[in-house]
Design a protein around this motif. Structure first.
Motif, PDB file in Angstrom:
ATOM      1  N   LEU A 117      27.451  17.915   7.089  1.00  0.00           N
ATOM      2  CA  LEU A 117      26.405  18.485   7.945  1.00  0.00           C
ATOM      3  C   LEU A 117      25.019  18.311   7.339  1.00  0.00           C
ATOM      4  CD1 LEU A 117      28.203  21.728   9.226  1.00  0.00           C
ATOM      5  CD2 LEU A 117      28.248  19.408  10.171  1.00  0.00           C
ATOM      6  N   CYS A 118      24.849  17.241   6.575  1.00  0.00           N
ATOM      7  CA  CYS A 118      23.522  16.860   6.070  1.00  0.00           C
ATOM      8  C   CYS A 118      23.129  15.540   6.737  1.00  0.00           C
ATOM      9  CB  CYS A 118      23.543  16.756   4.553  1.00  0.00           C
ATOM     10  SG  CYS A 118      23.955  18.326   3.723  1.00  0.00           S
ATOM     11  N   ALA A 119      22.470  14.648   6.036  1.00  0.00           N
ATOM     12  CA  ALA A 119      22.051  13.377   6.629  1.00  0.00           C
ATOM     13  C   ALA A 119      21.833  12.345   5.541  1.00  0.00           C
ATOM     14  CB  ALA A 119      20.767  13.556   7.445  1.00  0.00           C
ATOM     15  N   ARG A 120      21.725  11.089   5.939  1.00  0.00           N
ATOM     16  CA  ARG A 120      21.615   9.966   5.000  1.00  0.00           C
ATOM     17  C   ARG A 120      20.395  10.084   4.087  1.00  0.00           C
ATOM     18  NH1 ARG A 120      19.188   8.767   9.612  1.00  0.00           N
ATOM     19  NH2 ARG A 120      17.268   7.506   9.583  1.00  0.00           N
ATOM     20  N   PHE A 121      19.377  10.825   4.528  1.00  0.00           N
ATOM     21  CA  PHE A 121      18.134  10.947   3.771  1.00  0.00           C
ATOM     22  C   PHE A 121      18.063  12.245   2.981  1.00  0.00           C
ATOM     23  CE2 PHE A 121      17.618  12.208   8.191  1.00  0.00           C
ATOM     24  CZ  PHE A 121      17.156  13.512   8.076  1.00  0.00           C
ATOM     25  N   SER A 122      19.195  12.937   2.835  1.00  0.00           N
ATOM     26  CA  SER A 122      19.187  14.242   2.162  1.00  0.00           C
ATOM     27  C   SER A 122      18.624  14.174   0.747  1.00  0.00           C
ATOM     28  CB  SER A 122      20.609  14.815   2.123  1.00  0.00           C
ATOM     29  OG  SER A 122      21.090  15.081   3.419  1.00  0.00           O
ATOM     30  N   SER A 123      18.833  13.047   0.060  1.00  0.00           N
ATOM     31  CA  SER A 123      18.313  12.882  -1.309  1.00  0.00           C
ATOM     32  C   SER A 123      17.319  11.723  -1.355  1.00  0.00           C
ATOM     33  CB  SER A 123      19.460  12.650  -2.294  1.00  0.00           C
ATOM     34  OG  SER A 123      20.246  13.806  -2.439  1.00  0.00           O
ATOM     35  N   PHE A 124      16.417  11.684  -0.363  1.00  0.00           N
ATOM     36  CA  PHE A 124      15.495  10.547  -0.283  1.00  0.00           C
ATOM     37  C   PHE A 124      14.583  10.449  -1.498  1.00  0.00           C
ATOM     38  CE2 PHE A 124      12.830  13.900   1.501  1.00  0.00           C
ATOM     39  CZ  PHE A 124      11.558  13.588   1.034  1.00  0.00           C
ATOM     40  N   SER A 125      14.202  11.572  -2.090  1.00  0.00           N
ATOM     41  CA  SER A 125      13.317  11.529  -3.261  1.00  0.00           C
ATOM     42  C   SER A 125      14.003  10.840  -4.438  1.00  0.00           C
ATOM     43  CB  SER A 125      12.880  12.943  -3.667  1.00  0.00           C
ATOM     44  OG  SER A 125      12.083  13.532  -2.664  1.00  0.00           O
ATOM     45  N   VAL A 172       0.856  -1.183   0.000  1.00  0.00           N
ATOM     46  CA  VAL A 172       0.000   0.000   0.000  1.00  0.00           C
ATOM     47  C   VAL A 172       0.892   1.233   0.000  1.00  0.00           C
ATOM     48  CG1 VAL A 172      -1.741   1.291   1.285  1.00  0.00           C
ATOM     49  CG2 VAL A 172      -1.805  -1.219   1.255  1.00  0.00           C
ATOM     50  N   ALA A 173       0.615   2.154  -0.899  1.00  0.00           N
ATOM     51  CA  ALA A 173       1.417   3.376  -0.990  1.00  0.00           C
ATOM     52  C   ALA A 173       1.467   4.051   0.366  1.00  0.00           C
ATOM     53  CB  ALA A 173       0.831   4.308  -2.043  1.00  0.00           C
ATOM     54  N   GLY A 174       2.688   4.383   0.793  1.00  0.00           N
ATOM     55  CA  GLY A 174       2.857   4.954   2.122  1.00  0.00           C
ATOM     56  C   GLY A 174       3.305   6.396   2.073  1.00  0.00           C
ATOM     57  N   GLY A 175       4.177   6.741   2.969  1.00  0.00           N
ATOM     58  CA  GLY A 175       4.647   8.110   3.078  1.00  0.00           C
ATOM     59  C   GLY A 175       4.510   8.579   4.515  1.00  0.00           C
ATOM     60  N   GLU A 176       5.509   9.326   4.959  1.00  0.00           N
ATOM     61  CA  GLU A 176       5.498   9.834   6.323  1.00  0.00           C
ATOM     62  C   GLU A 176       6.326  11.102   6.376  1.00  0.00           C
ATOM     63  OE1 GLU A 176       7.192   6.554   8.449  1.00  0.00           O
ATOM     64  OE2 GLU A 176       9.260   7.117   7.957  1.00  0.00           O
ATOM     65  N   SER A 177       6.247  11.805   7.480  1.00  0.00           N
ATOM     66  CA  SER A 177       7.028  13.024   7.642  1.00  0.00           C
ATOM     67  C   SER A 177       8.512  12.698   7.598  1.00  0.00           C
ATOM     68  CB  SER A 177       6.690  13.699   8.969  1.00  0.00           C
ATOM     69  OG  SER A 177       7.595  14.756   9.237  1.00  0.00           O
ATOM     70  N   VAL A 178       9.264  13.535   6.917  1.00  0.00           N
ATOM     71  CA  VAL A 178      10.715  13.372   6.863  1.00  0.00           C
ATOM     72  C   VAL A 178      11.317  13.420   8.269  1.00  0.00           C
ATOM     73  CG1 VAL A 178      12.850  14.443   6.022  1.00  0.00           C
ATOM     74  CG2 VAL A 178      10.875  14.250   4.511  1.00  0.00           C
ATOM     75  N   ALA A 179      10.649  14.091   9.199  1.00  0.00           N
ATOM     76  CA  ALA A 179      11.154  14.185  10.572  1.00  0.00           C
ATOM     77  C   ALA A 179      11.322  12.810  11.213  1.00  0.00           C
ATOM     78  CB  ALA A 179      10.225  15.047  11.421  1.00  0.00           C
ATOM     79  N   LEU A 180      10.571  11.809  10.726  1.00  0.00           N
ATOM     80  CA  LEU A 180      10.643  10.475  11.309  1.00  0.00           C
ATOM     81  C   LEU A 180      11.919   9.733  10.923  1.00  0.00           C
ATOM     82  CD1 LEU A 180       6.920   9.302  11.032  1.00  0.00           C
ATOM     83  CD2 LEU A 180       8.104  10.414  12.932  1.00  0.00           C
ATOM     84  N   PHE A 181      12.711  10.283  10.003  1.00  0.00           N
ATOM     85  CA  PHE A 181      14.027   9.711   9.724  1.00  0.00           C
ATOM     86  C   PHE A 181      14.961   9.911  10.919  1.00  0.00           C
ATOM     87  CE2 PHE A 181      13.183  10.184   5.008  1.00  0.00           C
ATOM     88  CZ  PHE A 181      13.343   8.847   4.705  1.00  0.00           C
ATOM     89  N   ALA A 182      14.690  10.942  11.719  1.00  0.00           N
ATOM     90  CA  ALA A 182      15.554  11.264  12.855  1.00  0.00           C
ATOM     91  C   ALA A 182      15.149  10.445  14.075  1.00  0.00           C
ATOM     92  CB  ALA A 182      15.467  12.753  13.173  1.00  0.00           C
ATOM     93  N   GLU A 183      16.129  10.179  14.926  1.00  0.00           N
ATOM     94  CA  GLU A 183      15.826   9.504  16.168  1.00  0.00           C
ATOM     95  C   GLU A 183      14.978  10.424  17.043  1.00  0.00           C
ATOM     96  OE1 GLU A 183      19.007   6.897  17.908  1.00  0.00           O
ATOM     97  OE2 GLU A 183      20.286   8.164  16.653  1.00  0.00           O
ATOM     98  N   THR A 184      14.209   9.822  17.938  1.00  0.00           N
ATOM     99  CA  THR A 184      13.379  10.628  18.828  1.00  0.00           C
ATOM    100  C   THR A 184      14.263  11.503  19.712  1.00  0.00           C
ATOM    101  OG1 THR A 184      13.340   8.816  20.437  1.00  0.00           O
ATOM    102  CG2 THR A 184      11.508   8.954  18.880  1.00  0.00           C
ATOM    103  N   GLY A 185      13.693  12.617  20.134  1.00  0.00           N
ATOM    104  CA  GLY A 185      14.455  13.522  20.988  1.00  0.00           C
ATOM    105  C   GLY A 185      14.748  14.833  20.296  1.00  0.00           C
ATOM    106  N   ALA A 186      15.841  15.458  20.704  1.00  0.00           N
ATOM    107  CA  ALA A 186      16.173  16.793  20.211  1.00  0.00           C
ATOM    108  C   ALA A 186      16.401  16.797  18.705  1.00  0.00           C
ATOM    109  CB  ALA A 186      17.415  17.319  20.931  1.00  0.00           C
ATOM    110  N   GLY A 187      17.007  15.716  18.178  1.00  0.00           N
ATOM    111  CA  GLY A 187      17.263  15.663  16.746  1.00  0.00           C
ATOM    112  C   GLY A 187      15.986  15.708  15.934  1.00  0.00           C
ATOM    113  N   ARG A 188      15.000  14.905  16.324  1.00  0.00           N
ATOM    114  CA  ARG A 188      13.727  14.899  15.601  1.00  0.00           C
ATOM    115  C   ARG A 188      12.995  16.220  15.783  1.00  0.00           C
ATOM    116  NH1 ARG A 188       9.669   9.846  16.038  1.00  0.00           N
ATOM    117  NH2 ARG A 188      11.491   8.912  15.018  1.00  0.00           N
ATOM    118  N   ASP A 189      13.027  16.757  16.984  1.00  0.00           N
ATOM    119  CA  ASP A 189      12.355  18.039  17.230  1.00  0.00           C
ATOM    120  C   ASP A 189      12.986  19.142  16.393  1.00  0.00           C
ATOM    121  OD1 ASP A 189      10.769  16.768  19.089  1.00  0.00           O
ATOM    122  OD2 ASP A 189      11.923  17.464  20.832  1.00  0.00           O
ATOM    123  N   GLY A 190      14.318  19.135  16.308  1.00  0.00           N
ATOM    124  CA  GLY A 190      15.005  20.155  15.520  1.00  0.00           C
ATOM    125  C   GLY A 190      14.710  20.036  14.045  1.00  0.00           C
TER     126      GLY A 190
END
Length: 206
Positions: free
Chosen positions: A139-147, A80-98
């Motif tokens: 200073l980017c992240a593994r999901f910088s080019s997720f699209s 089933v086609a999915g999709g979620e907020s990019v923020a969920l790539f980050a671990e919970t806590g300050a990183g995800r909040d930021g």
């Protein structure tokens, strides 16, 4: 289990995602039984496969270094086609909040804040997939080019990417980031080598 293999294209080490896409687009399917070649694959359009993604933690014992890795792959057709907020790539806590705050402040015209892949989707059964690796900017992240990773996965590729711990946006937020020195460039290169050795040598670990 994800079924990975070396790509048939010359991309054993990290190459610009644009170069990878152009190299893939330069190939086309031909039939020896037909006098005329088949129509070239349109890599500028989405491929025929659903796309899944998952996050795994790897440990390089030789360097006592943990790596947070993302994998995008062709998913089973019933996915089933999915999709979620990019923020969920980050671990919970300050990183995800930021990250969530940064996404909220960005304009939708320049930032895609939702994925188009389904987390944890069942992998497509069949042939092993040509495997590409992506190394993010400093200073980017593994999901910088997720699209782009999702687009390639829709065409039958697996894309693997790791956070280069010490040189991610989250390290920057925490004030613990390394400088882009020669020593850290060697660390990044070793991250990619370990990722490839793990994916292509013992794919079961992914």
């Amino acid at each position: 289990m994800l079924r990975l293999t070396r790509s048939r294209l010359p991309m054993w080490r990290t190459i610009s995602p644009l170069v990878l896409l152009l190299a893939a687009g330069a190939t086309s399917a031909c039939s020896s039984d037909d006098a005329s070649p088949a129509a070239p694959i349109r890599y500028d359009a989405p491929g025929p496969h659903r796309v899944g993604n998952r996050t795994v933690e790897l440990y390089d014992a030789a360097r006592d270094r943990k790596l947070r890795v993302e994998i995008w792959y062709p998913a089973a057709p019933e996915t089933v086609a999915g999709g979620e907020s990019v923020a969920l790539f980050a671990e919970t806590g300050a990183g995800r909040d930021g990250l969530a705050a940064a996404l909220s402040a960005a304009t939708t015209a320049c930032v895609n804040d939702h994925t188009a892949s389904t987390r944890g989707a069942k992998p497509l059964v069949g042939d092993k997939w040509p495997t590409l690796t992506f190394s993010h900017c400093h200073l980017c992240a593994r999901f910088s080019s997720f699209s782009l990773a999702e687009h390639l996965a829709s065409h039958g590729f697996a894309v693997i990417a790791t956070d280069h711990t010490g040189g991610t946006m989250f390290d920057k937020m925490a004030g613990t980031n390394e400088g882009l020195t020669g020593a850290f460039l060697k660390t990044r290169a070793a991250d990619v080598s370990f990722l490839l050795d793990t994916a292509l040598g013992t794919g079961e670990a992914l």
